[in-house]
Design a protein around this motif. Structure first.
Motif, PDB file in Angstrom:
ATOM      1  N   ASN A 184       0.784   1.127  -6.248  1.00  0.00           N
ATOM      2  CA  ASN A 184       1.269   0.469  -7.466  1.00  0.00           C
ATOM      3  C   ASN A 184       2.509  -0.379  -7.207  1.00  0.00           C
ATOM      4  O   ASN A 184       2.647  -1.474  -7.768  1.00  0.00           O
ATOM      5  CB  ASN A 184       1.582   1.534  -8.521  1.00  0.00           C
ATOM      6  CG  ASN A 184       2.000   0.936  -9.846  1.00  0.00           C
ATOM      7  OD1 ASN A 184       1.239   0.219 -10.482  1.00  0.00           O
ATOM      8  ND2 ASN A 184       3.234   1.214 -10.275  1.00  0.00           N
ATOM      9  N   ASN A 233      -4.777  -0.170 -14.327  1.00  0.00           N
ATOM     10  CA  ASN A 233      -3.826   0.276 -13.321  1.00  0.00           C
ATOM     11  C   ASN A 233      -3.526   1.766 -13.425  1.00  0.00           C
ATOM     12  O   ASN A 233      -3.582   2.511 -12.435  1.00  0.00           O
ATOM     13  CB  ASN A 233      -2.528  -0.532 -13.443  1.00  0.00           C
ATOM     14  CG  ASN A 233      -1.604  -0.310 -12.269  1.00  0.00           C
ATOM     15  OD1 ASN A 233      -2.047  -0.218 -11.134  1.00  0.00           O
ATOM     16  ND2 ASN A 233      -0.316  -0.215 -12.537  1.00  0.00           N
ATOM     17  N   MET A 293      -4.610   4.852 -10.839  1.00  0.00           N
ATOM     18  CA  MET A 293      -3.614   5.703 -10.176  1.00  0.00           C
ATOM     19  C   MET A 293      -3.953   7.176 -10.362  1.00  0.00           C
ATOM     20  O   MET A 293      -3.872   7.975  -9.415  1.00  0.00           O
ATOM     21  CB  MET A 293      -2.219   5.408 -10.723  1.00  0.00           C
ATOM     22  CG  MET A 293      -1.671   4.046 -10.334  1.00  0.00           C
ATOM     23  SD  MET A 293      -0.035   3.733 -11.055  1.00  0.00           S
ATOM     24  CE  MET A 293       0.952   4.963 -10.183  1.00  0.00           C
TER      25      MET A 293
END
Length: 235
Positions: A141, A205, A209
């Motif tokens: 990230n 995103n 993760m």
């Protein structure tokens, strides 16, 4: 701070606490003093992130921009050190009393420390699995946030963030690094980084993760439980 940023911050805090705990427990087992415990704890927690930031040209590294991670690692190390120090004194006093009573005291003491040792191994594995998973995906990230989208770089940086702190921990404690010997360690990080890097554009995103971190933790725990290892040559 929006919801995604808050969740990422929480994940980073959990990873920091997990790796700080594993560093502290190894330092205690190596009979380091309080300063050594703190150094190893902080190194384990932020070492991988420092290496990641230097590779990505993000200077000064995030541990200096946001010292909250270092402070949390210090707090965890001191707290765990005090808890184990008190437990040590308690068991020593208990053992002394048992020895005075009868010879069975030695057998009881060995049983107690056998249970403590088994619990220690399980805790170390859990802390390592959680920290590895979270820091692997936060590494991916961070590279994304800095504008990088090349998949190999994302995976490489993610794995380095995940294993870097543990590698530094083991080297400083004069242990054979986990990454080179134990239960599909780096391979679990690679699998999680791959999932995170390639699923970000499809599921978002934050979801990528969490999926990547879950993959790392599951692979690590399964490898530990079933004693999976890569092939090696023995003479």
């Amino acid at each position: 701070m929006d919801y995604s940023e808050l969740m990422i911050f929480v994940m980073e805090m959990i990873g920091t606490i997990a790796f700080a705990s594993s560093g502290t427990m190894l330092a205690v087992r190596k009979h380091m003093d309080l300063f050594g415990v703190c150094v190893l704890s902080v190194t384990t927690s932020v070492g991988g992130g420092v290496i990641r930031d230097l590779i990505l040209g993000f200077t000064p590294p995030n541990m200096f921009r946001k010292p909250v991670y270092t402070m949390v690692a210090l707090g965890v190390s001191i707290l765990l050190f005090l808890i184990m120090f008190l437990l040590q004194n308690y068991y020593k006093a208990e053992a002394a009393e048992e020895v005075l009573q009868d010879a069975i005291g030695d057998m009881r003491q060995n049983l107690v420390w056998g249970k403590v040792g088994a619990a220690y191994d399980k805790l170390m594995t859990m802390f390592d699995a959680v920290g590895l998973g979270i820091f692997t995906v936060t590494g991916v990230n961070t590279a994304r946030i800095l504008g990088y989208d090349q998949k190999f770089l994302l995976i490489f940086v993610g794995v380095l963030t995940g294993v870097g702190g543990g590698l530094l921990r083991d080297v400083m404690a004069q242990e054979k690094p986990y990454i080179l010997t134990k239960h599909i360690y780096a391979c679990a990080s690679i699998a999680g980084a791959f999932v995170c890097a390639y699923s970000g554009g499809r599921i978002g995103n934050l979801a990528s993760m969490m999926a990547g971190a879950a993959v790392v933790m599951v692979v690590r725990l399964l490898a530990m439980h079933y004693r999976w290892n890569l092939p090696r040559i023995k003479f």
